[in-house]
Design a protein around this motif. Sequence first.
Motif, PDB file in Angstrom:
ATOM      1  N   GLY A 378       0.784  -1.226   0.000  1.00  0.00           N
ATOM      2  CA  GLY A 378       0.000   0.000   0.000  1.00  0.00           C
ATOM      3  C   GLY A 378       0.815   1.275   0.000  1.00  0.00           C
ATOM      4  N   ILE A 379       2.071   1.211  -0.442  1.00  0.00           N
ATOM      5  CA  ILE A 379       2.936   2.400  -0.436  1.00  0.00           C
ATOM      6  C   ILE A 379       3.336   2.824  -1.850  1.00  0.00           C
ATOM      7  N   LEU A 380       2.690   2.231  -2.857  1.00  0.00           N
ATOM      8  CA  LEU A 380       2.999   2.581  -4.237  1.00  0.00           C
ATOM      9  C   LEU A 380       2.484   3.980  -4.560  1.00  0.00           C
ATOM     10  N   THR A 381       3.307   4.790  -5.209  1.00  0.00           N
ATOM     11  CA  THR A 381       2.911   6.129  -5.649  1.00  0.00           C
ATOM     12  C   THR A 381       2.926   6.189  -7.174  1.00  0.00           C
ATOM     13  N   ASP A 382       2.386   7.285  -7.706  1.00  0.00           N
ATOM     14  CA  ASP A 382       2.393   7.464  -9.162  1.00  0.00           C
ATOM     15  C   ASP A 382       3.817   7.428  -9.713  1.00  0.00           C
ATOM     16  N   GLU A 383       4.730   8.087  -9.004  1.00  0.00           N
ATOM     17  CA  GLU A 383       6.102   8.153  -9.514  1.00  0.00           C
ATOM     18  C   GLU A 383       6.802   6.791  -9.488  1.00  0.00           C
ATOM     19  N   HIS A 384       6.451   5.948  -8.520  1.00  0.00           N
ATOM     20  CA  HIS A 384       7.025   4.601  -8.487  1.00  0.00           C
ATOM     21  C   HIS A 384       6.598   3.828  -9.737  1.00  0.00           C
ATOM     22  N   ALA A 385       5.305   3.859 -10.026  1.00  0.00           N
ATOM     23  CA  ALA A 385       4.785   3.156 -11.195  1.00  0.00           C
ATOM     24  C   ALA A 385       5.344   3.750 -12.486  1.00  0.00           C
ATOM     25  N   SER A 386       5.454   5.073 -12.522  1.00  0.00           N
ATOM     26  CA  SER A 386       5.943   5.737 -13.739  1.00  0.00           C
ATOM     27  C   SER A 386       7.404   5.413 -14.009  1.00  0.00           C
ATOM     28  N   LEU A 387       8.221   5.345 -12.957  1.00  0.00           N
ATOM     29  CA  LEU A 387       9.639   5.022 -13.160  1.00  0.00           C
ATOM     30  C   LEU A 387       9.788   3.624 -13.753  1.00  0.00           C
ATOM     31  N   ALA A 388       9.002   2.683 -13.254  1.00  0.00           N
ATOM     32  CA  ALA A 388       9.067   1.318 -13.780  1.00  0.00           C
ATOM     33  C   ALA A 388       8.615   1.279 -15.236  1.00  0.00           C
ATOM     34  N   LYS A 389       7.565   2.017 -15.549  1.00  0.00           N
ATOM     35  CA  LYS A 389       7.078   2.057 -16.934  1.00  0.00           C
ATOM     36  C   LYS A 389       8.131   2.653 -17.860  1.00  0.00           C
ATOM     37  N   SER A 393      10.074  -0.091 -20.361  1.00  0.00           N
ATOM     38  CA  SER A 393       9.730   0.039 -21.782  1.00  0.00           C
ATOM     39  C   SER A 393      10.958   0.428 -22.605  1.00  0.00           C
ATOM     40  N   MET A 394      11.868   1.234 -22.014  1.00  0.00           N
ATOM     41  CA  MET A 394      13.107   1.580 -22.725  1.00  0.00           C
ATOM     42  C   MET A 394      14.030   0.374 -22.852  1.00  0.00           C
ATOM     43  N   ARG A 395      14.218  -0.365 -21.751  1.00  0.00           N
ATOM     44  CA  ARG A 395      15.127  -1.507 -21.766  1.00  0.00           C
ATOM     45  C   ARG A 395      14.589  -2.623 -22.662  1.00  0.00           C
ATOM     46  N   THR A 396      13.277  -2.749 -22.721  1.00  0.00           N
ATOM     47  CA  THR A 396      12.690  -3.757 -23.601  1.00  0.00           C
ATOM     48  C   THR A 396      13.043  -3.479 -25.047  1.00  0.00           C
ATOM     49  N   ARG A 397      13.006  -2.227 -25.411  1.00  0.00           N
ATOM     50  CA  ARG A 397      13.407  -1.850 -26.772  1.00  0.00           C
ATOM     51  C   ARG A 397      14.822  -2.329 -27.078  1.00  0.00           C
ATOM     52  N   ASP A 398      15.708  -2.175 -26.111  1.00  0.00           N
ATOM     53  CA  ASP A 398      17.099  -2.584 -26.300  1.00  0.00           C
ATOM     54  C   ASP A 398      17.211  -4.102 -26.403  1.00  0.00           C
ATOM     55  N   VAL A 399      16.488  -4.820 -25.544  1.00  0.00           N
ATOM     56  CA  VAL A 399      16.548  -6.281 -25.550  1.00  0.00           C
ATOM     57  C   VAL A 399      16.043  -6.854 -26.867  1.00  0.00           C
ATOM     58  N   TYR A 431       1.916   3.212 -24.828  1.00  0.00           N
ATOM     59  CA  TYR A 431       0.638   3.259 -24.119  1.00  0.00           C
ATOM     60  C   TYR A 431       0.813   3.284 -22.599  1.00  0.00           C
ATOM     61  N   GLU A 432      -0.278   3.631 -21.907  1.00  0.00           N
ATOM     62  CA  GLU A 432      -0.275   3.833 -20.452  1.00  0.00           C
ATOM     63  C   GLU A 432       0.724   4.919 -20.048  1.00  0.00           C
ATOM     64  N   GLY A 433       0.808   5.955 -20.845  1.00  0.00           N
ATOM     65  CA  GLY A 433       1.704   7.074 -20.557  1.00  0.00           C
ATOM     66  C   GLY A 433       2.990   6.962 -21.345  1.00  0.00           C
ATOM     67  N   THR A 434       3.293   7.948 -22.162  1.00  0.00           N
ATOM     68  CA  THR A 434       4.521   7.930 -22.953  1.00  0.00           C
ATOM     69  C   THR A 434       5.745   8.048 -22.053  1.00  0.00           C
ATOM     70  N   LYS A 435       6.901   7.806 -22.624  1.00  0.00           N
ATOM     71  CA  LYS A 435       8.159   7.929 -21.874  1.00  0.00           C
ATOM     72  C   LYS A 435       8.309   9.336 -21.330  1.00  0.00           C
ATOM     73  N   GLU A 436       7.949  10.333 -22.133  1.00  0.00           N
ATOM     74  CA  GLU A 436       8.114  11.727 -21.713  1.00  0.00           C
ATOM     75  C   GLU A 436       7.192  12.082 -20.542  1.00  0.00           C
ATOM     76  N   ILE A 437       5.918  11.700 -20.622  1.00  0.00           N
ATOM     77  CA  ILE A 437       4.968  12.025 -19.560  1.00  0.00           C
ATOM     78  C   ILE A 437       5.348  11.333 -18.256  1.00  0.00           C
ATOM     79  N   ILE A 441       6.549  12.895 -14.500  1.00  0.00           N
ATOM     80  CA  ILE A 441       5.959  12.522 -13.207  1.00  0.00           C
ATOM     81  C   ILE A 441       7.058  12.193 -12.204  1.00  0.00           C
ATOM     82  N   VAL A 442       8.050  11.438 -12.665  1.00  0.00           N
ATOM     83  CA  VAL A 442       9.180  11.101 -11.792  1.00  0.00           C
ATOM     84  C   VAL A 442      10.018  12.344 -11.511  1.00  0.00           C
ATOM     85  N   GLY A 443      10.232  13.153 -12.550  1.00  0.00           N
ATOM     86  CA  GLY A 443      11.020  14.375 -12.375  1.00  0.00           C
ATOM     87  C   GLY A 443      10.424  15.317 -11.350  1.00  0.00           C
TER      88      GLY A 443
END
Length: 454
Positions: A378-389, A393-399, A431-437, A441-443
């Motif tokens: 119960g301690i997840l925040t928007d920025e936690h989820a956004s950082l993972a997204k 998604s960036m590392r998947t592109r590389d893989v 989807y579910e928020g672009t890399k920039e958006i 949120i994390v910034g």
Amino acid sequence: MSVFSKIKNTFSVLKSVDIQAIAKLSEKVDLSEVMKSVGDLDERQLAGLMRMLKTKAKKGQHKLPPIDGDFYDLSLKLTPEQRKIQLKVRNFMEDEIKPIANDFWNRAEFPHHIIPKMAELNICGMSYEGYGCPNQTFLMEGVMAMELARVDVSISTFFGVHSGLAMGSIYLCGSEEQKQEWLPKMQRMEKIGAFGLTEPNVGSAVAGGMETTCYKEGDEWIINGQKKWIGNATFSDLTIIWAREKETHQVKGFIVRTDNPGYKAEKMENKMALRTVQNALITLTDCRIPESDRLQKCDSFKDTAKVLKMTRASVAWQAVGCARGAYESALKYTKKREQFGKPIARFQLIQNHLVEMVANLTAMQTMCFRLSEMQDQGILTDEHASLAKVFCSMRTRDVVSRAREVMGGNGILLEYDVARFVADAEAIYSYEGTKEINSLIVGRAITGYSAFVS
């Protein structure tokens, strides 16, 4: 040691190498003559022969490690019950989906026949309490997203839209009556849901720029506008539609039955990613919805955001699954594909690519594992989820890029699976928020300053 003992030891080694090979050899050569020849060898020659045979025996006994993208054995942190569920889903995907994935992806069609079989897995609404849902952890929800995407990102997306976004909207924002009416049927996949938020002219800015409107007239709401990129919407039984109230400008949510007059869904064509997913352009023209189908606990976009936060973690897990599927496919290929007389997995440059891939994959997995733990606590925040997204998604592109590279020209052929992962990774990235958006949120969280355009 006598010559006879040496010959006996020599054939003892031969026997340990491969009994069937000895039998075949006896058909081709005179073994008695071979024994006589061995007996004529001096000590040095015989020792050399023994070394050669022992080396062959060791090589014959060498077993290659299994193809497994879980390099840090995170599955060991699951309970026996959780592991059983994971393997049940994996077997379903391997047996039912993998043989047909490329064909349906190529034809841009959805395999409707798999829905009843998928329902038998009993994984819809994985983390929800009641209404026939499994009441498992968010961690298991994430692991399921990974297992589905590991074989087919399109099927994972179909499931995520239905079980996560559509069911989640009702679970978080619906009244008890609405939950009782819809969630049990959706959990059993008797009714399929879609989620209509993104619009033709508004994607990232939908929170403040939503163009779909609604207003109340008596006991009904009239909705006008369009929604775009709506997965499952060509065949869903209901679609969650978000619209801005004309008078208050607050966002409202509605359960729109797709056979309702004024609702029209047109299949979007010519996609290069997630081709199996049936995305639609939805047009709502004076679509009348009863007050009883308005999500009773949604009063602003903040409530919509709760749904997105809950499901964003699963999208990060989807990225892990996509990367894992590509990595495992590529690793399997490099062990079988031979060039210059040996498997390409034995070459240094290929191994470097594979190590980069498994390093990225392992980092993604461990991040998502912790992310889901935080969600369960119960301690997840928007920025936690956004950082993972952002990261996943960036590392998947590389893989997927490296997976395609180690396969050479075959990497662009559907029959080797990786080409599909390369294309589908592009959809996950957006989807579910672009890399920039998500980065903003994390910034905002780490600097204390909002860099969003106001």
